[in-house]
Design a protein around this motif. Sequence first.
Motif, PDB file in Angstrom:
ATOM      1  N   PRO A 241      52.611 -12.216  23.582  1.00 32.78           N
ATOM      2  CA  PRO A 241      51.452 -11.389  23.251  1.00 32.78           C
ATOM      3  C   PRO A 241      51.701 -10.489  22.047  1.00 32.78           C
ATOM      4  N   TRP A 242      50.616 -10.098  21.424  1.00 34.23           N
ATOM      5  CA  TRP A 242      50.621  -9.130  20.320  1.00 34.23           C
ATOM      6  C   TRP A 242      49.682  -8.006  20.715  1.00 34.23           C
ATOM      7  N   GLY A 243      50.251  -6.866  21.080  1.00 25.74           N
ATOM      8  CA  GLY A 243      49.481  -5.733  21.529  1.00 25.74           C
ATOM      9  C   GLY A 243      49.578  -5.565  23.032  1.00 25.74           C
ATOM     10  N   PRO A 244      49.259  -4.364  23.534  1.00 26.19           N
ATOM     11  CA  PRO A 244      48.800  -3.215  22.752  1.00 26.19           C
ATOM     12  C   PRO A 244      49.894  -2.678  21.834  1.00 26.19           C
ATOM     13  N   VAL A 245      49.477  -2.090  20.719  1.00 24.74           N
ATOM     14  CA  VAL A 245      50.453  -1.518  19.793  1.00 24.74           C
ATOM     15  C   VAL A 245      50.597  -0.024  20.075  1.00 24.74           C
ATOM     16  N   ASN A 246      51.819   0.453  19.930  1.00 18.67           N
ATOM     17  CA  ASN A 246      52.112   1.840  20.267  1.00 18.67           C
ATOM     18  C   ASN A 246      52.756   2.629  19.144  1.00 18.67           C
ATOM     19  N   GLY A 247      53.154   1.954  18.054  1.00 22.66           N
ATOM     20  CA  GLY A 247      53.796   2.705  16.995  1.00 22.66           C
ATOM     21  C   GLY A 247      54.204   1.843  15.821  1.00 22.66           C
ATOM     22  N   VAL A 248      54.936   2.470  14.922  1.00 22.52           N
ATOM     23  CA  VAL A 248      55.402   1.852  13.678  1.00 22.52           C
ATOM     24  C   VAL A 248      56.926   1.887  13.677  1.00 22.52           C
ATOM     25  N   MET A 249      57.558   0.745  13.414  1.00 24.16           N
ATOM     26  CA  MET A 249      59.014   0.680  13.397  1.00 24.16           C
ATOM     27  C   MET A 249      59.502   0.373  11.981  1.00 24.16           C
ATOM     28  N   ILE A 250      60.528   1.125  11.553  1.00 20.86           N
ATOM     29  CA  ILE A 250      61.084   1.001  10.211  1.00 20.86           C
ATOM     30  C   ILE A 250      62.471   0.374  10.291  1.00 20.86           C
ATOM     31  N   HIS A 251      62.743  -0.567   9.373  1.00 25.29           N
ATOM     32  CA  HIS A 251      64.016  -1.275   9.316  1.00 25.29           C
ATOM     33  C   HIS A 251      64.565  -1.244   7.888  1.00 25.29           C
ATOM     34  N   HIS A 252      65.849  -1.567   7.716  1.00 28.41           N
ATOM     35  CA  HIS A 252      66.326  -1.991   6.398  1.00 28.41           C
ATOM     36  C   HIS A 252      66.725  -3.460   6.482  1.00 28.41           C
ATOM     37  N   THR A 253      66.748  -4.120   5.330  1.00 30.41           N
ATOM     38  CA  THR A 253      66.878  -5.582   5.315  1.00 30.41           C
ATOM     39  C   THR A 253      68.306  -6.092   5.199  1.00 30.41           C
ATOM     40  N   ALA A 254      69.224  -5.276   4.660  1.00 34.39           N
ATOM     41  CA  ALA A 254      70.577  -5.724   4.313  1.00 34.39           C
ATOM     42  C   ALA A 254      70.542  -6.832   3.268  1.00 34.39           C
ATOM     43  N   THR A 255      69.540  -6.782   2.382  1.00 35.80           N
ATOM     44  CA  THR A 255      69.416  -7.743   1.285  1.00 35.80           C
ATOM     45  C   THR A 255      69.202  -6.991  -0.017  1.00 35.80           C
ATOM     46  N   LYS A 256      69.315  -7.730  -1.120  1.00 37.18           N
ATOM     47  CA  LYS A 256      69.117  -7.149  -2.447  1.00 37.18           C
ATOM     48  C   LYS A 256      68.148  -8.017  -3.233  1.00 37.18           C
ATOM     49  N   GLY A 257      67.200  -7.375  -3.894  1.00 40.37           N
ATOM     50  CA  GLY A 257      66.232  -8.086  -4.715  1.00 40.37           C
ATOM     51  C   GLY A 257      64.928  -8.297  -3.972  1.00 40.37           C
ATOM     52  N   ALA A 258      63.823  -7.846  -4.570  1.00 40.76           N
ATOM     53  CA  ALA A 258      62.531  -7.905  -3.885  1.00 40.76           C
ATOM     54  C   ALA A 258      62.101  -9.335  -3.594  1.00 40.76           C
ATOM     55  N   GLU A 259      62.261 -10.229  -4.576  1.00 40.11           N
ATOM     56  CA  GLU A 259      61.782 -11.603  -4.386  1.00 40.11           C
ATOM     57  C   GLU A 259      62.521 -12.286  -3.238  1.00 40.11           C
ATOM     58  N   ARG A 260      63.848 -12.169  -3.238  1.00 42.72           N
ATOM     59  CA  ARG A 260      64.632 -12.790  -2.171  1.00 42.72           C
ATOM     60  C   ARG A 260      64.316 -12.151  -0.827  1.00 42.72           C
ATOM     61  N   THR A 261      64.162 -10.835  -0.809  1.00 45.76           N
ATOM     62  CA  THR A 261      63.873 -10.119   0.428  1.00 45.76           C
ATOM     63  C   THR A 261      62.539 -10.550   1.009  1.00 45.76           C
ATOM     64  N   VAL A 262      61.522 -10.626   0.166  1.00 43.85           N
ATOM     65  CA  VAL A 262      60.196 -11.041   0.634  1.00 43.85           C
ATOM     66  C   VAL A 262      60.252 -12.461   1.182  1.00 43.85           C
ATOM     67  N   ASP A 263      60.967 -13.336   0.492  1.00 48.03           N
ATOM     68  CA  ASP A 263      61.064 -14.731   0.936  1.00 48.03           C
ATOM     69  C   ASP A 263      61.718 -14.819   2.315  1.00 48.03           C
ATOM     70  N   ILE A 264      62.822 -14.093   2.514  1.00 48.70           N
ATOM     71  CA  ILE A 264      63.517 -14.120   3.806  1.00 48.70           C
ATOM     72  C   ILE A 264      62.626 -13.545   4.896  1.00 48.70           C
ATOM     73  N   CYS A 265      61.967 -12.431   4.616  1.00 50.21           N
ATOM     74  CA  CYS A 265      61.151 -11.795   5.641  1.00 50.21           C
ATOM     75  C   CYS A 265      59.920 -12.622   5.982  1.00 50.21           C
ATOM     76  N   ARG A 266      59.458 -13.407   5.043  1.00 47.89           N
ATOM     77  CA  ARG A 266      58.293 -14.256   5.324  1.00 47.89           C
ATOM     78  C   ARG A 266      58.684 -15.488   6.121  1.00 47.89           C
ATOM     79  N   THR A 267      59.797 -16.125   5.742  1.00 43.67           N
ATOM     80  CA  THR A 267      60.139 -17.420   6.347  1.00 43.67           C
ATOM     81  C   THR A 267      61.171 -17.315   7.454  1.00 43.67           C
ATOM     82  N   GLY A 268      61.980 -16.240   7.472  1.00 43.48           N
ATOM     83  CA  GLY A 268      63.042 -16.123   8.451  1.00 43.48           C
ATOM     84  C   GLY A 268      64.258 -16.934   8.061  1.00 43.48           C
ATOM     85  N   TYR A 269      65.086 -17.232   9.037  1.00 43.97           N
ATOM     86  CA  TYR A 269      66.285 -18.012   8.786  1.00 43.97           C
ATOM     87  C   TYR A 269      66.660 -18.748  10.061  1.00 43.97           C
ATOM     88  N   SER A 270      67.721 -19.514  10.003  1.00 38.83           N
ATOM     89  CA  SER A 270      68.122 -20.325  11.149  1.00 38.83           C
ATOM     90  C   SER A 270      68.296 -19.466  12.396  1.00 38.83           C
TER      91      SER A 270
END
Length: 304
Positions: free
Chosen positions: A37-66
């Motif tokens: 399920p998605w919801g109910p929502v209760n808040g906002v969670m903040i993370h860091h990526t442990a990656t460098k570079g916006a393009e690579r970071t966006v790609d990983i966060c969009r597609t995931g990994y093994s």
Amino acid sequence: MADPLSAASFLDALRGEGLHVVEVGDWRHHNRNTKGPWGPVNGVMIHHTATKGAERTVDICRTGYSGLPGPLCHGVIAKDGTVYLVGYGRANHAGLGDDDVLRAVIAETALPADDEASVDGNRHFYGFECENLGDGQDPWPAEQLLAIERVAAALCRRHGWTERSVIGHLEWQPGKPDPRGFTMASMRDRVRARLGTKAPATQPLPAPRRPIVDLSQLVAAARRDPAATGTPVTYAGTRTVEAALVDEGLLARQRLDGHFGRDTITAYAAWQRRLGYTGSAADGIPGRASLTRLGDKHGFQVVA
């Protein structure tokens, strides 16, 4: 406790707080809703990526990994303050966390120590990954911290939450260190101050400088015949264009290699046809109008 915002309301809330937002591919329908399920929502969670570079970071966060498919969050906050939306709905970002922490977030009271992992956080939190190595040395630019503040305030404002509905991953799941480099207490102070204003900022942040793609060089590269030498045509700035074509579902991810060869030409021709071009106008050789449309959607700038 609330129903999740619609994707349109989510986007409107972020832009209404003055954020520069880039929509990546079909982010509105990219999610893990089939897994729970998605919801109910209760808040906002903040993370860091442990990656460098916006393009690579966006790609990983969009597609995931093994072992962990994407999206890995709803939005990526880059170092220049740009927010890239990569998914909407259930996302693989929070994992299992402490039920006492969830109850505190719902009640908007002080957080207890997180000492167990028993509740599905992917259901209950909006998630934002922030581009940072997380080593305690990688800096957090002022633009990025301001964007985190605005993101959190935007959603709190829309839902009627206080700053106590904003938490870090390290406050949710035992053993998690993120975000590292600033304290969540200091970020909640910033969010509280922003929510104390009568209305969201009416002036958006200046748009960060976008990656530049040189149309003339791209056309020259595309017009070379890769079959003549048996190798792909190389063009230094093409990865930006290739990444956009991958996000559009027109180019295989394994072709995201920095070359503008036959596969990229074929994919670009499909993009031209999607825009309504036919015949010689959809030959895979970029034109200013079609390339500008792609750049406006995926965050790069076209120059002659």
